[in-house]
Write a protein that holds these residues in place. Sequence first.
Motif, PDB file in Angstrom:
ATOM      1  N   ILE A   1      -2.249 -17.039   6.365  1.00 56.81           N
ATOM      2  CA  ILE A   1      -3.155 -17.493   5.306  1.00 56.81           C
ATOM      3  C   ILE A   1      -4.453 -16.709   5.333  1.00 56.81           C
ATOM      4  CG2 ILE A   1      -4.657 -19.420   4.625  1.00 56.81           C
ATOM      5  CD1 ILE A   1      -1.887 -19.736   3.558  1.00 56.81           C
ATOM      6  N   PHE A   2      -5.037 -16.536   6.500  1.00 60.66           N
ATOM      7  CA  PHE A   2      -6.302 -15.814   6.612  1.00 60.66           C
ATOM      8  C   PHE A   2      -6.118 -14.345   6.230  1.00 60.66           C
ATOM      9  CE2 PHE A   2      -7.623 -19.626   8.523  1.00 60.66           C
ATOM     10  CZ  PHE A   2      -8.994 -19.612   8.712  1.00 60.66           C
ATOM     11  N   ALA A   3      -4.996 -13.749   6.622  1.00 61.30           N
ATOM     12  CA  ALA A   3      -4.745 -12.346   6.272  1.00 61.30           C
ATOM     13  C   ALA A   3      -4.609 -12.187   4.761  1.00 61.30           C
ATOM     14  CB  ALA A   3      -3.486 -11.849   6.976  1.00 61.30           C
ATOM     15  N   GLU A   4      -3.922 -13.125   4.105  1.00 61.51           N
ATOM     16  CA  GLU A   4      -3.769 -13.059   2.654  1.00 61.51           C
ATOM     17  C   GLU A   4      -5.111 -13.203   1.945  1.00 61.51           C
ATOM     18  OE1 GLU A   4       0.817 -14.840   2.525  1.00 61.51           O
ATOM     19  OE2 GLU A   4      -0.876 -16.110   1.913  1.00 61.51           O
ATOM     20  N   GLN A   5      -5.941 -14.103   2.419  1.00 60.75           N
ATOM     21  CA  GLN A   5      -7.253 -14.295   1.789  1.00 60.75           C
ATOM     22  C   GLN A   5      -8.158 -13.084   2.028  1.00 60.75           C
ATOM     23  OE1 GLN A   5      -7.787 -16.556  -0.299  1.00 60.75           O
ATOM     24  NE2 GLN A   5      -6.104 -17.962   0.112  1.00 60.75           N
TER      25      GLN A   5
END
Length: 588
Positions: free
Chosen positions: A163-167
Amino acid sequence: MKLVVSRLCIILVLVGCSLGTYAKASEDTETAFNTLLDEIWQYELSVQPVSATGYGVHLFDDRLADTSPAGLAAEDAQYRSFLARLATINSAELSRNEQITLQVQRYRLQDYIDQYAFNAHFMPLTSESGFHSSLAFLPAMTRFKGVEDYQNYLARLAQFPRIFAEQIYWMRQGIATGIVQPKAVLTGFEDSVKAFIFEKPQQSEFYQPFLQLDSVAISAVEKNRLRSQAEQIIQDSVFVAYQDFYDFLLQEYLPASKDNIAATSWPKGLEYYQNRSNHYTTTTLPVEDIHQLGLSEVKRIRAEMQIVLDGLDFEGDINQFINFLRSDPRFYAKTPEELLKQASYIAKKMDARLPQLFNILPRIPYGVAPVPESIAPKYTTGRYVAPTRDDQPGYYWVNTYALDKRPLYALTALTLHEAVPGHHLQISLAAEMQNLPNVRRYSYMSAFGEGWGLYAEYLGKEVGMYTNPYDEFGRLSYEMWRACRLVVDTGMHVKGWSREQAIEFMLENTALSEHNVKTEIDRYISWPAQALSYKIGELSIKKLRLKAQEKLGERFDLRAFHDAVLAYGSVPLSVLETNIEHYIANQP
């Protein structure tokens, strides 16, 4: 009655129809419409699994959303498809209540499509929060009744790096295209990320559910295994994800943030701002009209402030009185507990007055709690948090950070807005309407909801909640605050106002502390047009109330009017107007 029906039958036959075939067509349309509504809702739950958990649906409790490029593109295509199918529904064959549902569903789908089209996902944070702080609600939202629930929760925590990588990917797209937040609103923002990183996993809020394992009917061996898994996942996934985001902010995002605070400095910025204004106000009012309306309201409310001041033995003008309020220690709590106790007392006092204003009250209770420490420094002064499980209450959050900036004279207005008769009452009543489809029970339209919240502050005046001139001035200051929003939000985003100019305007006209003013201004900068909804909505409700009073005269019943306003859940202001016209026409 029979005569009317016979004539109607003759007319329908003459145009090639009959009562029987019309009823069948309506029934077929209604069935198709309800089937589509359910399909849309089920799809939303599947792509917004955390929201599904909050609605009590536990089919996706082991998932987090797919925010990858492919995932968001697929969602956009599906929402566009739903909107096209919705357009094929013949609204003339729907009941009045279903026609309202059609408008609400269209509004909701259009917002998904618009935000994606304007690349709002390139900027997944505002001055006060972001995706990283939203995830902190997971422990409170999750059901923990057995091993499967804990395993599902751990599966979600393990997805944090993705999730953090996508954001971070989307924020890099924002940097590349100029869709970034301004430097002015991001000062110290990295601290809100660092607040989630600890030396030991047991210190994290994400570990809290595992401190309650002793009360769950699970074997000791299983409990130890779950605790061990939690420690490893929080250490290796959760903390690592937050650290990566923290490093990205410091090394890439903050240096690339923009100097210009206006929405018009983003690509298609003016178009985006008008779109957001239309969305949040549920109107098509031009920005310039909203700005002028704000100036007019500021002038009117300032005159009412002067009347309060004239009744006090104070030597000085309004601005000198405001400085006195900001600096005199009698108007501020000494401890967080004192502030929370006073807020709780006000809330309970208002509870006792609700039967004077409403025939129908919600079943769901609410509590009073502090804003979490991890987000309090840059957070607004108070907020309502709706329950996320059926075994939870709603919560009225009070910000206990910087107590010398949280005036007691404004606490009554704040409490009435966030708790009752404001957000808690309105949102809970909507959620409890079992006869409405889910899109109606759980959609929140800012103009309606925030307009109701501001109107709720005014209702306190009618039931004796403002017991002294200082509290009444605090109420007027809060109303002035919302009027000023119309001026400063449009001013900064469209008319070239600087942040300093907006802060000065707010300090000049409200009794908010300087800290609150700066926090609020940064919120408006980072969340364009949302602040317009409050005053627009409140003025609409007051206008409709006046219309009902004039039309009904002695037949006007305030409780019945309030029930009519809230009877259909959160709706666009145009629908509210139609609802009240219907209410007026049907009064005995």
